[in-house]
Design a protein around this motif. Sequence first.
Motif, PDB file in Angstrom:
ATOM      1  N   ASP A  39       4.767  -7.387  -6.055  1.00  0.00           N
ATOM      2  CA  ASP A  39       5.968  -7.920  -5.401  1.00  0.00           C
ATOM      3  C   ASP A  39       7.244  -7.206  -5.848  1.00  0.00           C
ATOM      4  OD1 ASP A  39       4.409  -9.718  -3.982  1.00  0.00           O
ATOM      5  OD2 ASP A  39       4.645 -11.319  -5.456  1.00  0.00           O
ATOM      6  N   CYS A  40       7.135  -5.928  -6.205  1.00  0.00           N
ATOM      7  CA  CYS A  40       8.293  -5.149  -6.633  1.00  0.00           C
ATOM      8  C   CYS A  40       9.138  -4.744  -5.429  1.00  0.00           C
ATOM      9  CB  CYS A  40       7.848  -3.909  -7.403  1.00  0.00           C
ATOM     10  SG  CYS A  40       6.838  -2.778  -6.413  1.00  0.00           S
ATOM     11  N   THR A  41      10.272  -4.127  -5.705  1.00  0.00           N
ATOM     12  CA  THR A  41      11.130  -3.623  -4.644  1.00  0.00           C
ATOM     13  C   THR A  41      10.402  -2.542  -3.854  1.00  0.00           C
ATOM     14  OG1 THR A  41      13.097  -4.048  -5.986  1.00  0.00           O
ATOM     15  CG2 THR A  41      13.340  -2.520  -4.136  1.00  0.00           C
ATOM     16  N   PRO A  42      10.370  -2.643  -2.521  1.00  0.00           N
ATOM     17  CA  PRO A  42       9.744  -1.581  -1.728  1.00  0.00           C
ATOM     18  C   PRO A  42      10.483  -0.256  -1.902  1.00  0.00           C
ATOM     19  CG  PRO A  42      10.126  -3.569  -0.416  1.00  0.00           C
ATOM     20  CD  PRO A  42      10.866  -3.750  -1.706  1.00  0.00           C
ATOM     21  N   VAL A  43       9.755   0.832  -1.751  1.00  0.00           N
ATOM     22  CA  VAL A  43      10.314   2.170  -1.937  1.00  0.00           C
ATOM     23  C   VAL A  43      10.313   2.914  -0.605  1.00  0.00           C
ATOM     24  CG1 VAL A  43       9.960   4.415  -3.055  1.00  0.00           C
ATOM     25  CG2 VAL A  43       9.604   2.298  -4.345  1.00  0.00           C
ATOM     26  N   ARG A  44      11.483   3.431  -0.226  1.00  0.00           N
ATOM     27  CA  ARG A  44      11.573   4.295   0.952  1.00  0.00           C
ATOM     28  C   ARG A  44      10.953   5.651   0.624  1.00  0.00           C
ATOM     29  NH1 ARG A  44      16.913   2.223   2.171  1.00  0.00           N
ATOM     30  NH2 ARG A  44      17.024   1.444   4.322  1.00  0.00           N
ATOM     31  N   VAL A  45      10.154   6.176   1.533  1.00  0.00           N
ATOM     32  CA  VAL A  45       9.543   7.495   1.378  1.00  0.00           C
ATOM     33  C   VAL A  45       9.686   8.243   2.707  1.00  0.00           C
ATOM     34  CG1 VAL A  45       7.367   8.737   1.036  1.00  0.00           C
ATOM     35  CG2 VAL A  45       7.903   6.742  -0.386  1.00  0.00           C
ATOM     36  N   LEU A  48       7.329  14.921   5.653  1.00  0.00           N
ATOM     37  CA  LEU A  48       7.127  15.680   6.886  1.00  0.00           C
ATOM     38  C   LEU A  48       7.984  15.139   8.025  1.00  0.00           C
ATOM     39  CD1 LEU A  48       3.230  16.057   6.764  1.00  0.00           C
ATOM     40  CD2 LEU A  48       4.966  17.462   5.633  1.00  0.00           C
ATOM     41  N   GLY A  49       9.150  14.597   7.672  1.00  0.00           N
ATOM     42  CA  GLY A  49      10.052  14.067   8.681  1.00  0.00           C
ATOM     43  C   GLY A  49       9.722  12.661   9.143  1.00  0.00           C
ATOM     44  N   GLU A  50       8.708  12.014   8.561  1.00  0.00           N
ATOM     45  CA  GLU A  50       8.339  10.644   8.910  1.00  0.00           C
ATOM     46  C   GLU A  50       8.780   9.696   7.798  1.00  0.00           C
ATOM     47  OE1 GLU A  50       4.288  10.054  10.054  1.00  0.00           O
ATOM     48  OE2 GLU A  50       4.165  11.963  11.114  1.00  0.00           O
ATOM     49  N   ASP A  51       9.271   8.517   8.201  1.00  0.00           N
ATOM     50  CA  ASP A  51       9.763   7.528   7.247  1.00  0.00           C
ATOM     51  C   ASP A  51       8.750   6.404   7.074  1.00  0.00           C
ATOM     52  OD1 ASP A  51      12.300   8.800   6.849  1.00  0.00           O
ATOM     53  OD2 ASP A  51      12.907   8.053   8.818  1.00  0.00           O
ATOM     54  N   MET A  52       8.462   6.078   5.836  1.00  0.00           N
ATOM     55  CA  MET A  52       7.550   4.983   5.519  1.00  0.00           C
ATOM     56  C   MET A  52       8.116   4.181   4.361  1.00  0.00           C
ATOM     57  SD  MET A  52       4.422   7.094   3.668  1.00  0.00           S
ATOM     58  CE  MET A  52       4.377   8.380   4.917  1.00  0.00           C
ATOM     59  N   VAL A  53       7.491   3.054   4.075  1.00  0.00           N
ATOM     60  CA  VAL A  53       7.890   2.234   2.945  1.00  0.00           C
ATOM     61  C   VAL A  53       6.632   1.900   2.152  1.00  0.00           C
ATOM     62  CG1 VAL A  53       7.769   0.104   4.319  1.00  0.00           C
ATOM     63  CG2 VAL A  53       9.137   0.155   2.223  1.00  0.00           C
ATOM     64  N   VAL A  54       6.702   2.071   0.838  1.00  0.00           N
ATOM     65  CA  VAL A  54       5.570   1.837  -0.057  1.00  0.00           C
ATOM     66  C   VAL A  54       5.865   0.601  -0.893  1.00  0.00           C
ATOM     67  CG1 VAL A  54       4.156   2.790  -1.914  1.00  0.00           C
ATOM     68  CG2 VAL A  54       5.032   4.302  -0.118  1.00  0.00           C
ATOM     69  N   PHE A  55       4.880  -0.273  -1.043  1.00  0.00           N
ATOM     70  CA  PHE A  55       5.072  -1.497  -1.825  1.00  0.00           C
ATOM     71  C   PHE A  55       3.753  -1.911  -2.471  1.00  0.00           C
ATOM     72  CE2 PHE A  55       3.469  -2.860   2.217  1.00  0.00           C
ATOM     73  CZ  PHE A  55       2.833  -4.084   2.031  1.00  0.00           C
ATOM     74  N   ARG A  56       3.858  -2.734  -3.495  1.00  0.00           N
ATOM     75  CA  ARG A  56       2.674  -3.303  -4.152  1.00  0.00           C
ATOM     76  C   ARG A  56       2.702  -4.813  -3.915  1.00  0.00           C
ATOM     77  NH1 ARG A  56      -0.744  -1.126  -7.837  1.00  0.00           N
ATOM     78  NH2 ARG A  56       0.717   0.577  -8.255  1.00  0.00           N
ATOM     79  N   ASP A  57       1.614  -5.347  -3.375  1.00  0.00           N
ATOM     80  CA  ASP A  57       1.630  -6.756  -2.993  1.00  0.00           C
ATOM     81  C   ASP A  57       1.320  -7.676  -4.174  1.00  0.00           C
ATOM     82  OD1 ASP A  57      -1.152  -6.905  -3.336  1.00  0.00           O
ATOM     83  OD2 ASP A  57      -1.595  -7.096  -1.195  1.00  0.00           O
ATOM     84  N   SER A  58       1.245  -8.949  -3.899  1.00  0.00           N
ATOM     85  CA  SER A  58       1.087  -9.958  -4.953  1.00  0.00           C
ATOM     86  C   SER A  58      -0.224  -9.812  -5.712  1.00  0.00           C
ATOM     87  CB  SER A  58       1.160 -11.358  -4.340  1.00  0.00           C
ATOM     88  OG  SER A  58       2.306 -11.497  -3.526  1.00  0.00           O
ATOM     89  N   LYS A  59      -1.238  -9.206  -5.081  1.00  0.00           N
ATOM     90  CA  LYS A  59      -2.530  -8.995  -5.737  1.00  0.00           C
ATOM     91  C   LYS A  59      -2.649  -7.615  -6.379  1.00  0.00           C
ATOM     92  CE  LYS A  59      -5.086 -12.195  -2.758  1.00  0.00           C
ATOM     93  NZ  LYS A  59      -6.215 -12.362  -1.808  1.00  0.00           N
ATOM     94  N   GLY A  60      -1.560  -6.834  -6.347  1.00  0.00           N
ATOM     95  CA  GLY A  60      -1.578  -5.524  -6.973  1.00  0.00           C
ATOM     96  C   GLY A  60      -2.021  -4.405  -6.067  1.00  0.00           C
ATOM     97  N   ARG A  61      -2.274  -4.677  -4.797  1.00  0.00           N
ATOM     98  CA  ARG A  61      -2.684  -3.641  -3.849  1.00  0.00           C
ATOM     99  C   ARG A  61      -1.450  -2.893  -3.349  1.00  0.00           C
ATOM    100  NH1 ARG A  61      -5.795  -7.465   0.286  1.00  0.00           N
ATOM    101  NH2 ARG A  61      -3.710  -8.400   0.113  1.00  0.00           N
ATOM    102  N   VAL A  62      -1.592  -1.571  -3.220  1.00  0.00           N
ATOM    103  CA  VAL A  62      -0.485  -0.747  -2.733  1.00  0.00           C
ATOM    104  C   VAL A  62      -0.646  -0.517  -1.238  1.00  0.00           C
ATOM    105  CG1 VAL A  62       0.633   1.514  -2.869  1.00  0.00           C
ATOM    106  CG2 VAL A  62      -0.108   0.364  -4.949  1.00  0.00           C
TER     107      VAL A  62
END
Length: 442
Positions: A39-45, A48-62
Motif C-alpha cells: 500500500d505504498c505510494t504508486p510510482v509513475r514510470v 518507450l514513450g508509454e506511461d504506467m504506474v507501479v504499485f505494491r498491493d496490500s498482500k505485497g504483490r506488485v
Amino acid sequence: MTPEQNDLLCLVEGSAPMGALMREHWLPACMIEEVAEPDCTPVRVRLLGEDMVVFRDSKGRVGALDEKCPHRRASLAFGRNEECGLRCLYHGWKFDVDGNAVDMSSEPVDAKLRTTMKTRAYPVEEAGGFVWVWMGDPEKVTPFDAPNWASAPADKISIVKMHGACNWAQVLEGSIDSAHSSSLHSSNMPAATDVAGSTATETAWLRPSADKAPRIEVQKTNFGFRYVAIRKPIVDAETTDYIRMTLFVAPFTVHIPSNDQYHLSQMLVPIDDVNTMFYWIAWHPEKGIGQDAWRKFCGAEVGKDVEPVTYLKVRNAQNNYLQDRDAMQAGDFTGIYGIPAQDMAMWESMGPIADRGDDRLGSSDKAIFTFRTQMYRAAQAVSRGEAAIGTTEPHIPQGKLMSFEGIVEKGADWRLLNVSAEEREITLRDEKEPSEQEGVVA
C-alpha cells in the motif's frame, strides 16, 4: 550515418523498430525500494514513450498498470493504494494488479460494465533490486532471464538511479567507450604503481596503467558483443598487458570491468526518444559496497544530488553541472563531482539526439562502431519481422555473463578470460571481427 539511419538507431516511441526490439525484452520499470512496502505510494514510470504506474498491493504483490484510468483518463498515480487495489480519485474506480476492475463506485451495483471492465496490466517480475515489466505482445511473454547481479544477496546489490536528458543510444555509447575513462574520469581512476588491477578506495579506483590510448578489439556474439581495451601497464610493460573487457548485452545492458571490491553493471533504459534512465549497479556475492556509500561515491544521493521521485539531477546543464573551475586549477580534471555527472555533461551536450553524421571516429571507437552497426541492423531485422537480437538460440543465460579486468601475459586470448565453458563453446564459433568497411547500411 544519414539522418534516417540515425533515427532508426535512436527512436523508440510508437511503431519505431528499435522500440519494437526493446519490447521483446523485459525492461526495468523502477527499483524495488521505490515500492518496498504494501500500500505504498504508486510510482509513475515512463518507458518507450508509454506511461504506467507501479504499485505494491496490500498482500505485497506488485502491479504495473496503464497510468490513465480507462474511465476518463485521469492519472492513477494520484490514486489510493488500499485493500488490494489502486483506486482512481476521480470516480472511485479501483483496479487490482492484474488490471481487473474490483470496484466501480460511480456505477450501479448491477451494471454489466462492472463484470467486463479491465485496464492494461503489464506482466511483472522482481529480481536483482528491480521491478521488471514486459511491454511486448501479452500473448508472447518470454521467460524472465535474471541478470548476473541477481545472484548476489539483496544487501550486496547497490543501485544508482539518475535521469539523463538525452537519447538512450548516446548514453549507451558512453558506457561502452573504455578510452574516455582515461581522460574524463582520470581524477577518479588515477594510475598507481602499487596495484595489480582496479583497486577501490573511498574516493577513487586506482588502476595499474597510465595509458590513455588503449588498443580496442571486438568479438560479436548473439547477445551483443564483448570488447577489450588493451593498455600498457606501468610495471612489466614488455611482457604483460592491462586488460579491461566489457560486455554489451543487447539491447541496453553493459557489464563494465570490476574492481577488487565489487562488480559493475549499467542499464541505459529509454524513457522516450529524448530521455533515458541511467542505472548503475555495484554488486558482489560477498564483498560489495553499501547503498549509501555507493550513491555518495557517485554523487547520486537521493535528496542531495538527485531529486526524489523523478531522479532529476541537481548538477545539470542549466547550472553547468556545478563545474568548479578552482578545483580544476587545483588538479581535478573536470571540476564536476561524480562519475555519472561527468558522463551526463558529455552525453547531454551532444543534444537530445546526437547527430552522428558529423562524427569522426578513430581507432579507439571500434566498440562504438560495432554498436551502431549491430543495433542498426538489429532494428532493420525487427522491421522485417525477424527475431530481436538476444532472443535467438543458442541462448546464454544472462547470469553467466561477466566482464574481466586485470594484468595478463602478452598474447593471452582475452576472449577466454572469465568465460564459462558453455559460453566459450557458443561464442568462439564465429571469430570474425567487424570490418571498418562494413558501414551501417545493410
